[in-house]
Design a protein around this motif. Structure first.
Motif, PDB file in Angstrom:
ATOM      1  N   GLN A  44       0.842  -1.206   0.000  1.00 57.28           N
ATOM      2  CA  GLN A  44       0.000   0.000   0.000  1.00 57.28           C
ATOM      3  C   GLN A  44       0.878   1.257   0.000  1.00 57.28           C
ATOM      4  O   GLN A  44       0.579   2.226  -0.699  1.00 57.28           O
ATOM      5  CB  GLN A  44      -0.918  -0.048   1.232  1.00 57.28           C
ATOM      6  CG  GLN A  44      -1.794   1.168   1.441  1.00 57.28           C
ATOM      7  CD  GLN A  44      -2.723   1.424   0.269  1.00 57.28           C
ATOM      8  OE1 GLN A  44      -3.194   0.491  -0.376  1.00 57.28           O
ATOM      9  NE2 GLN A  44      -2.972   2.690  -0.025  1.00 57.28           N
ATOM     10  N   MET A  45       1.976   1.208   0.749  1.00 53.17           N
ATOM     11  CA  MET A  45       2.903   2.346   0.799  1.00 53.17           C
ATOM     12  C   MET A  45       3.502   2.610  -0.598  1.00 53.17           C
ATOM     13  O   MET A  45       3.584   3.737  -1.047  1.00 53.17           O
ATOM     14  CB  MET A  45       4.045   2.068   1.784  1.00 53.17           C
ATOM     15  CG  MET A  45       3.643   2.007   3.225  1.00 53.17           C
ATOM     16  SD  MET A  45       3.003   3.568   3.835  1.00 53.17           S
ATOM     17  CE  MET A  45       1.308   3.127   4.093  1.00 53.17           C
ATOM     18  N   SER A  48       0.931   4.019  -2.890  1.00 58.78           N
ATOM     19  CA  SER A  48       0.685   5.449  -2.609  1.00 58.78           C
ATOM     20  C   SER A  48       1.737   6.298  -3.295  1.00 58.78           C
ATOM     21  O   SER A  48       1.433   7.354  -3.855  1.00 58.78           O
ATOM     22  CB  SER A  48       0.743   5.714  -1.107  1.00 58.78           C
ATOM     23  OG  SER A  48      -0.271   5.039  -0.478  1.00 58.78           O
ATOM     24  N   ARG A  51       1.030   6.381  -6.926  1.00 64.52           N
ATOM     25  CA  ARG A  51      -0.143   7.220  -7.189  1.00 64.52           C
ATOM     26  C   ARG A  51       0.247   8.694  -7.184  1.00 64.52           C
ATOM     27  O   ARG A  51      -0.257   9.496  -7.951  1.00 64.52           O
ATOM     28  CB  ARG A  51      -1.205   6.943  -6.131  1.00 64.52           C
ATOM     29  CG  ARG A  51      -2.568   6.900  -6.760  1.00 64.52           C
ATOM     30  CD  ARG A  51      -3.677   6.391  -5.928  1.00 64.52           C
ATOM     31  NE  ARG A  51      -3.405   6.178  -4.540  1.00 64.52           N
ATOM     32  CZ  ARG A  51      -3.764   5.075  -3.896  1.00 64.52           C
ATOM     33  NH1 ARG A  51      -4.327   4.096  -4.552  1.00 64.52           N
ATOM     34  NH2 ARG A  51      -3.559   4.950  -2.616  1.00 64.52           N
ATOM     35  N   GLN A  52       1.187   8.997  -6.264  1.00 62.73           N
ATOM     36  CA  GLN A  52       1.706  10.367  -6.164  1.00 62.73           C
ATOM     37  C   GLN A  52       2.364  10.754  -7.496  1.00 62.73           C
ATOM     38  O   GLN A  52       2.169  11.852  -8.007  1.00 62.73           O
ATOM     39  CB  GLN A  52       2.756  10.366  -5.058  1.00 62.73           C
ATOM     40  CG  GLN A  52       3.047  11.693  -4.445  1.00 62.73           C
ATOM     41  CD  GLN A  52       4.149  11.511  -3.401  1.00 62.73           C
ATOM     42  OE1 GLN A  52       4.613  10.401  -3.131  1.00 62.73           O
ATOM     43  NE2 GLN A  52       4.560  12.600  -2.841  1.00 62.73           N
ATOM     44  N   ARG A 172      -3.860  -2.047  -7.287  1.00 58.25           N
ATOM     45  CA  ARG A 172      -4.826  -1.954  -6.175  1.00 58.25           C
ATOM     46  C   ARG A 172      -5.595  -3.257  -6.026  1.00 58.25           C
ATOM     47  O   ARG A 172      -5.778  -3.762  -4.929  1.00 58.25           O
ATOM     48  CB  ARG A 172      -5.789  -0.794  -6.413  1.00 58.25           C
ATOM     49  CG  ARG A 172      -5.336   0.501  -5.748  1.00 58.25           C
ATOM     50  CD  ARG A 172      -6.483   1.491  -5.646  1.00 58.25           C
ATOM     51  NE  ARG A 172      -7.010   1.872  -6.949  1.00 58.25           N
ATOM     52  CZ  ARG A 172      -6.519   2.866  -7.685  1.00 58.25           C
ATOM     53  NH1 ARG A 172      -5.496   3.568  -7.250  1.00 58.25           N
ATOM     54  NH2 ARG A 172      -7.051   3.168  -8.855  1.00 58.25           N
ATOM     55  N   THR A 245      10.427   1.526   5.134  1.00 61.23           N
ATOM     56  CA  THR A 245      10.238   2.818   4.469  1.00 61.23           C
ATOM     57  C   THR A 245      11.449   3.718   4.728  1.00 61.23           C
ATOM     58  O   THR A 245      11.985   4.335   3.805  1.00 61.23           O
ATOM     59  CB  THR A 245       8.958   3.499   5.001  1.00 61.23           C
ATOM     60  OG1 THR A 245       7.904   2.584   4.882  1.00 61.23           O
ATOM     61  CG2 THR A 245       8.632   4.753   4.233  1.00 61.23           C
ATOM     62  N   LYS A 266       6.647   7.221   1.959  1.00 63.73           N
ATOM     63  CA  LYS A 266       6.234   7.859   3.216  1.00 63.73           C
ATOM     64  C   LYS A 266       5.906   6.765   4.221  1.00 63.73           C
ATOM     65  O   LYS A 266       5.252   5.777   3.882  1.00 63.73           O
ATOM     66  CB  LYS A 266       4.988   8.718   2.992  1.00 63.73           C
ATOM     67  CG  LYS A 266       5.290  10.087   2.428  1.00 63.73           C
ATOM     68  CD  LYS A 266       4.102  11.021   2.589  1.00 63.73           C
ATOM     69  CE  LYS A 266       2.824  10.399   2.046  1.00 63.73           C
ATOM     70  NZ  LYS A 266       1.658  11.239   2.191  1.00 63.73           N
ATOM     71  N   PRO A 268       3.833   5.129   7.343  1.00 59.81           N
ATOM     72  CA  PRO A 268       2.389   5.254   7.607  1.00 59.81           C
ATOM     73  C   PRO A 268       2.116   6.399   8.578  1.00 59.81           C
ATOM     74  O   PRO A 268       2.833   6.524   9.580  1.00 59.81           O
ATOM     75  CB  PRO A 268       2.009   3.909   8.243  1.00 59.81           C
ATOM     76  CG  PRO A 268       3.203   3.040   8.217  1.00 59.81           C
ATOM     77  CD  PRO A 268       4.361   3.815   7.718  1.00 59.81           C
ATOM     78  N   GLU A 272      -3.305   5.932   9.121  1.00 58.74           N
ATOM     79  CA  GLU A 272      -2.977   4.628   8.502  1.00 58.74           C
ATOM     80  C   GLU A 272      -2.498   3.634   9.557  1.00 58.74           C
ATOM     81  O   GLU A 272      -2.892   2.459   9.539  1.00 58.74           O
ATOM     82  CB  GLU A 272      -1.895   4.816   7.433  1.00 58.74           C
ATOM     83  CG  GLU A 272      -2.402   5.525   6.190  1.00 58.74           C
ATOM     84  CD  GLU A 272      -1.291   6.030   5.287  1.00 58.74           C
ATOM     85  OE1 GLU A 272      -1.562   6.222   4.099  1.00 58.74           O
ATOM     86  OE2 GLU A 272      -0.162   6.250   5.779  1.00 58.74           O
TER      87      GLU A 272
END
Lengths: 299, 215
Positions: A44-45, A48, A51-52, A172, A245, A266, A268, A272
């Motif tokens: 998920q990280m 993200s 997605r950024q 996803r 991370t 990033k 969490p 999150e």
């Protein structure tokens, strides 16, 4: 109410003592749960971050028209006038080959390569925004522009953003599938541990029933045990994801810098992290519920 | 207090543990249930404790027909009776104090009041100074006294004891019987399944043989 709260406190404390009574087993279980949860949480990280990246790229459909190298500035101006009158063209930007060369020299570490070239290899180009953004309308316009004299290549610039978007959607879905499977794994781990606990505490359950314990009273410490397992596993997962991370952040930033893209990992955030812990505790609790339904009624 | 009205209990595949049994125990009375092994003594206690249900007939305790008691009400009914088991059923991973505390925790007693009741019950059975010990560290007689303390700490209306003096030597058995009779003197009805009737002088007797009343 006071007695009920007091029993919840006792049950939580008893569950904690049972976990602490077998530290090695408990730690290994927490580690197994933690790793199972860390995989989708880490995924998920990464998603993200991707997605950024997609968010910074323009998703507004536009068409780039690259002219042939034989086209001079007068022809290009001609072309510009035609484009301004062309139906379907909403915005128009002319980028000269000199501007492109200067931009390429300034970034992406290509200065040495470009300076070694005998002549400017870049063509003059137009970037146009369209009125009708439907793919078929854009494709039709692009096909027409390809027929114009002096046009070398016509490219629909939103295609790669769409591909990235499709990839993210796939990511996803894959992540959701992975999280569901590993969530089931967590439920199964909790199920097995609570089943063993019920068998171990068989005498206590029998005595408690004879002394007037309700089923809720008997089940409560096991439910707390399951929730604590999930919560502890969630905490391990959080630690793994946060540590990973922080570990990967610098090399990732360095790599992203080379491509001039905004890709930063990033850790969490508080929401999150809270969601991860709650989700893990609920799955642990769910495993305990299934286990009790299966075992305690036969005890 | 207790009334058995033509009670029979049959276990699969057709073994009769009790047959057409009727008797009454009034409040504060002592009833000694005798009979050889397999006579039906333990089944009788299980019916009163609500562990088993009769196949026919009615078991009434404190005016309540146990046959009609919903499962959800059974725990609350059991809190009104104290039970001493032949095998004691102590929790060997918990201290003497915690074993006696268990019924009060189940009933939701405030911790401070419960602790004071536990200490009083342990003093009464002579285990006041052993509250931190584990049951495994106690002798057979002490374990039985611990089981009695756990049975009476909730101040039950009825005390059931299944062979409480079995496996104990003469003096220890007398000691355990004396403690049980002492609680009866405070008004607790006492029903004891035992071979050793002589240890409970003054108690009424019910003799069973193959599930039937024979005396």
């Amino acid at each position: 109410m006071k007695a009920w709260l007091s029993h919840h406190r006792q049950s939580a404390s008893l569950a904690w003592r049972r976990l602490a009574a077998t530290p090695v087993n408990s730690l290994l279980s927490l580690l197994a749960i933690g790793i199972a949860l860390a995989l989708p949480a880490g995924g998920q990280m990464l998603l993200s971050a991707a997605r950024q990246l997609a968010g910074t790229a323009t998703a507004t459909p536009q068409i780039s028209i690259f002219m042939g190298n034989t086209v001079d500035r007068a022809m290009a101006n001609d072309m510009r006038s035609r484009l301004e009158k062309q139906a379907g063209v909403k915005r128009l930007q002319f980028i000269t080959r000199e501007e492109t060369l200067a931009r390429m020299k300034a970034g992406a570490g290509l200065r040495d390569v470009i300076e070694a070239l005998p002549a400017n290899p870049f063509p003059d180009a137009f970037v146009i925004g369209v009125g009708d953004e439907r793919p078929e309308a854009m494709e039709k316009l692009a096909a027409e522009l390809r027929k114009w004299p002096g046009v070398e290549q016509v490219q629909l610039d939103s295609a790669w953003v769409r591909r990235l978007d499709a990839l993210l959607k796939l990511g996803r879905s894959a992540l959701l599938l992975l999280a569901s499977l590993l969530g089931c794994g967590l439920v199964a781990i909790s199920f097995g541990i609570i089943r063993m606990q019920v068998l171990t505490q068989h005498a206590e359950i029998e005595v408690s029933r004879l002394l007037g314990a309700t089923e809720a009273y008997i089940r409560r410490p096991f439910l707390y045990h399951g929730s604590l397992l999930g919560l502890g596993g969630g905490l391990v997962a959080w630690l793994l994801v946060t540590a990973s991370t922080l570990w990967l952040r610098a090399p990732m930033a360095e790599l992203a810098g080379m491509y001039e893209i905004n890709l930063a990992l990033k850790a969490p955030d508080i929401v999150e992290s809270g969601l991860l812990l709650v989700f893990a505790a609920v799955l642990g609790w769910l495993g305990a519920v299934f286990s009790l339904r299966q075992t305690i009624e036969n005890t | 207090m207790i009334r058995f009205d033509r009670v029979s209990k049959r276990y699969p595949p057709g073994v009769d543990a009790l047959l057409d049994l009727s008797f009454e125990v009034s409040e504060g009375q002592v009833l000694l249930v005798g009979g050889h092994s397999g006579a039906g003594k333990s089944t009788l206690l299980k019916l009163i404790a609500g562990v088993e249900k009769s196949t026919s007939g009615a078991v009434l305790v404190g005016g309540q027909n146990l046959g009609g008691l919903p499962t959800s009400a059974l725990p609350y009914y059991r809190r009104r009776i104290g039970m001493v088991f032949q095998d004691q059923k102590l929790l060997f991973d918990r201290s003497v104090f915690d074993n006696v505390m268990l019924p009060l925790s189940i009933s939701g007693f405030p911790p401070r009041e419960a602790a004071s009741r536990v200490r009083a019950a342990l003093d009464k059975v002579g285990l006041g100074k052993r509250e931190k010990a584990l049951p495994i560290m106690l002798s057979g007689g002490e374990q039985q006294r611990l089981a009695i303390a756990r049975a009476v700490v909730g101040r039950p209306e009825l005390l059931l004891a299944d062979e409480p003096t079995a496996h104990l030597d003469g003096d220890t058995a007398s000691d355990v019987a004396r403690i049980l009779l002492e609680f009866n003197r405070f008004g607790v009805s006492l029903l004891v399944a035992t071979y050793a009737h002589e240890l409970f002088p003054g108690g009424n007797r019910l003799l069973l043989d193959h599930g039937r009343r024979v005396g």
